[in-house]
Design a protein around this motif. Structure first.
Motif, mmCIF file in Angstrom:
data_model
loop_
_atom_site.group_PDB
_atom_site.id
_atom_site.type_symbol
_atom_site.label_atom_id
_atom_site.label_comp_id
_atom_site.label_asym_id
_atom_site.label_seq_id
_atom_site.Cartn_x
_atom_site.Cartn_y
_atom_site.Cartn_z
ATOM 1 N N PHE A 50 0.792 -1.066 0.017
ATOM 2 C CA PHE A 50 0.021 -0.022 0.026
ATOM 3 C C PHE A 50 0.843 1.184 -0.051
ATOM 4 O O PHE A 50 0.272 2.393 0.036
ATOM 5 N N VAL A 51 2.250 1.024 -0.296
ATOM 6 C CA VAL A 51 2.872 2.278 -0.493
ATOM 7 C C VAL A 51 3.487 1.912 -1.608
ATOM 8 O O VAL A 51 3.771 3.017 -2.389
ATOM 9 N N LEU A 52 4.347 0.959 -2.137
ATOM 10 C CA LEU A 52 4.815 0.545 -3.345
ATOM 11 C C LEU A 52 3.632 0.786 -4.459
ATOM 12 O O LEU A 52 4.252 1.424 -5.445
ATOM 13 N N SER A 53 2.534 0.106 -4.449
ATOM 14 C CA SER A 53 1.633 0.177 -5.474
ATOM 15 C C SER A 53 1.242 1.575 -6.098
ATOM 16 O O SER A 53 1.536 2.157 -7.093
ATOM 17 N N PRO A 54 0.957 2.383 -4.939
ATOM 18 C CA PRO A 54 0.575 3.966 -5.333
ATOM 19 C C PRO A 54 1.758 4.552 -5.579
ATOM 20 O O PRO A 54 1.614 5.707 -6.817
ATOM 21 N N TRP A 55 2.829 4.447 -5.006
ATOM 22 C CA TRP A 55 4.190 5.357 -5.575
ATOM 23 C C TRP A 55 4.309 4.894 -7.078
ATOM 24 O O TRP A 55 4.525 5.976 -7.868
ATOM 25 N N LEU A 56 4.211 3.629 -7.370
ATOM 26 C CA LEU A 56 4.588 3.489 -8.815
ATOM 27 C C LEU A 56 3.635 4.131 -9.867
ATOM 28 O O LEU A 56 3.636 4.662 -10.854
ATOM 29 N N ALA A 57 2.352 3.563 -9.265
ATOM 30 C CA ALA A 57 1.061 3.985 -9.965
ATOM 31 C C ALA A 57 0.800 5.468 -10.328
ATOM 32 O O ALA A 57 0.594 6.050 -11.563
ATOM 33 N N PHE A 58 1.146 6.240 -9.187
ATOM 34 C CA PHE A 58 0.901 7.512 -9.457
ATOM 35 C C PHE A 58 1.972 8.283 -10.072
ATOM 36 O O PHE A 58 1.977 9.383 -10.835
ATOM 37 N N GLY A 59 2.968 7.392 -10.648
ATOM 38 C CA GLY A 59 4.095 7.951 -11.164
ATOM 39 C C GLY A 59 3.819 7.445 -12.639
ATOM 40 O O GLY A 59 4.012 8.544 -13.739
ATOM 41 N N PHE A 60 3.217 6.360 -13.060
ATOM 42 C CA PHE A 60 3.022 5.932 -14.279
ATOM 43 C C PHE A 60 1.867 6.709 -15.058
ATOM 44 O O PHE A 60 1.968 6.875 -16.109
ATOM 45 N N ILE A 61 0.787 6.953 -14.305
ATOM 46 C CA ILE A 61 -0.396 7.363 -15.032
ATOM 47 C C ILE A 61 -0.073 8.948 -15.311
ATOM 48 O O ILE A 61 -0.840 9.351 -16.513
ATOM 49 N N THR A 62 0.786 9.603 -14.897
ATOM 50 C CA THR A 62 1.028 10.947 -15.345
ATOM 51 C C THR A 62 1.964 10.940 -16.588
ATOM 52 O O THR A 62 1.651 12.117 -17.470
ATOM 53 N N ASN A 63 2.013 9.972 -17.390
ATOM 54 C CA ASN A 63 3.025 9.844 -18.473
ATOM 55 C C ASN A 63 2.193 10.168 -19.579
ATOM 56 O O ASN A 63 2.789 10.898 -20.472
ATOM 57 N N HIS A 64 0.896 9.505 -19.799
ATOM 58 C CA HIS A 64 0.132 9.506 -21.148
ATOM 59 C C HIS A 64 -1.046 9.414 -20.997
ATOM 60 O O HIS A 64 -1.862 10.262 -21.938
ATOM 61 N N LEU A 65 -1.795 9.296 -19.693
ATOM 62 C CA LEU A 65 -3.200 9.206 -19.465
ATOM 63 C C LEU A 65 -3.592 10.845 -19.655
ATOM 64 O O LEU A 65 -3.142 11.523 -18.735
ATOM 65 N N GLY A 66 -4.698 11.264 -20.248
ATOM 66 C CA GLY A 66 -5.161 12.547 -20.436
ATOM 67 C C GLY A 66 -4.596 13.109 -21.581
ATOM 68 O O GLY A 66 -4.619 14.512 -21.737
ATOM 69 N N CYS A 67 -3.420 12.561 -22.325
ATOM 70 C CA CYS A 67 -3.061 13.174 -23.325
ATOM 71 C C CYS A 67 -3.626 12.628 -24.691
ATOM 72 O O CYS A 67 -4.534 12.099 -24.686
ATOM 73 N N GLU A 68 -3.292 13.423 -25.969
ATOM 74 C CA GLU A 68 -3.673 13.015 -27.130
ATOM 75 C C GLU A 68 -3.492 11.468 -27.400
ATOM 76 O O GLU A 68 -2.486 10.640 -27.333
#
Length: 321
Positions: free
Chosen positions: A213-231
């Protein structure tokens, strides 16, 4: 803004030459090796001294090591440390399998081959099809997902790491990568068997829960900023774009200095990482400055925002589903 996408390849050659001449594409075998060795040594120390730690502190320290291991595995497979792809695989496979129980062959195919080649192309890039295509213009229509979309999306981020592990095992079994599977299975007695022996079942369970519950959100909140919400683009639409334009229009970089860069494992410079996937993480902030200057010179759109605004943009995209 450039009016003809056909000019992009020539422009990219100019930028690439600048980055190369600055030495920012040079591999970093010594620095990379030191980082790998430091993680391994730290992990051994943590496991052998586990009874001396408070379980929560031990979990947080192991989370730090696991997170860095994810970033290092990612970088090795991009040949950021060593030019040889063969050597990189030989190092990444046991490193990722034994420490994380994660498959490098799965990640290499999913990330390096599919995602980097077909960035934000809906039919090819599975990363962009999260939540039934909610972040694309080819959205699904599942009533249950629509009703509970916020809970499902944001809640799932707290289980990203076990989901990755599950996908890893599914991939190696399907493709009969038995050697890699064996290394992945060794993770459990080496890491968790040692902890179980050292600190007992209840403390080991506490460590596992805190880590997830620390590792998963740390990675996830990093990964999702890369492309989600982009064109995003269909295969047909993507045919009109050069490779450079596709990478820049489909990626988001984040504002911030060294602390942000460390926290996101260099993925905060996502545009630069996609343009130069072999550029070492340690050089990406310098690459970012040169890329932004270059984009400004040629009036090329550069998608950058703060981490907080990135999450707002992602949530706004979910609203439209």
């Amino acid at each position: 803004m450039m009016s003809k996408t056909l000019t992009y390849p020539h422009i990219f050659d100019e930028l690439k030459a600048q980055i190369k001449d600055a030495g920012l594409l040079d591999r970093v075998p010594v620095r990379g090796s030191i980082e790998m060795i430091a993680i391994i040594v730290s992990l051994i120390i943590a496991l052998t001294t586990a009874p001396l730690w408070h379980p929560v502190l031990l979990a947080l320290f192991l989370t730090l090591l696991f997170t860095r291991s994810v970033f290092v595995s990612h970088d090795i497979l991009h040949t950021q440390y060593f030019k040889s792809k063969s050597l990189s695989k030989k190092l990444s496979y046991p490193f990722s399998a034994l420490i994380l129980s994660n498959s490098s062959s799965w990640w290499d195919f999913k990330h390096n081959v599919r995602h980097h080649t077909y960035c934000n192309i809906i039919e090819k890039d599975e990363d962009i099809r999260a939540l039934d295509g909610a972040f694309t213009h080819q959205k699904g229509n599942k009533p249950f997902l629509k009703k509970h979309k916020y809970i499902i999306f944001w809640g799932a981020l707290f289980f990203m790491f076990p989901a990755f592990i599950g996908q890893s095992y599914k991939y190696v079994i399907k493709h009969k990568h038995w050697g890699e599977l064996g290394l992945m299975l060794l993770h459990w007695p080496l890491i968790w068997g040692t902890l179980l022996y050292q600190i007992g079942f209840s403390n080991t369970l506490l460590v596992a829960l805190v880590m997830n519950f620390v590792l998963s959100p740390w990675l996830a909140f990093g990964f999702i900023t890369n492309h989600l919400g982009c064109e995003t683009f269909s295969e047909e639409e993507a045919k009109d774009f050069s490779w450079m334009e596709l990478q820049m229009r489909g990626s988001r970089s984040l504002k911030g200095g060294m602390l942000v860069h460390w926290f996101y494992g260099g993925l905060n410079t996502q545009i630069e990482h996609h343009l130069f996937p072999k550029a070492p993480r340690f050089n990406l902030l310098k690459v970012q400055k040169m890329t932004k200057d270059f984009a400004q010179k040629y009036d090329i759109p550069y998608f950058e925002t703060t981490p907080l605004m990135a999450y707002v943009q992602i949530n706004n995209a979910i609203k439209k589903y």
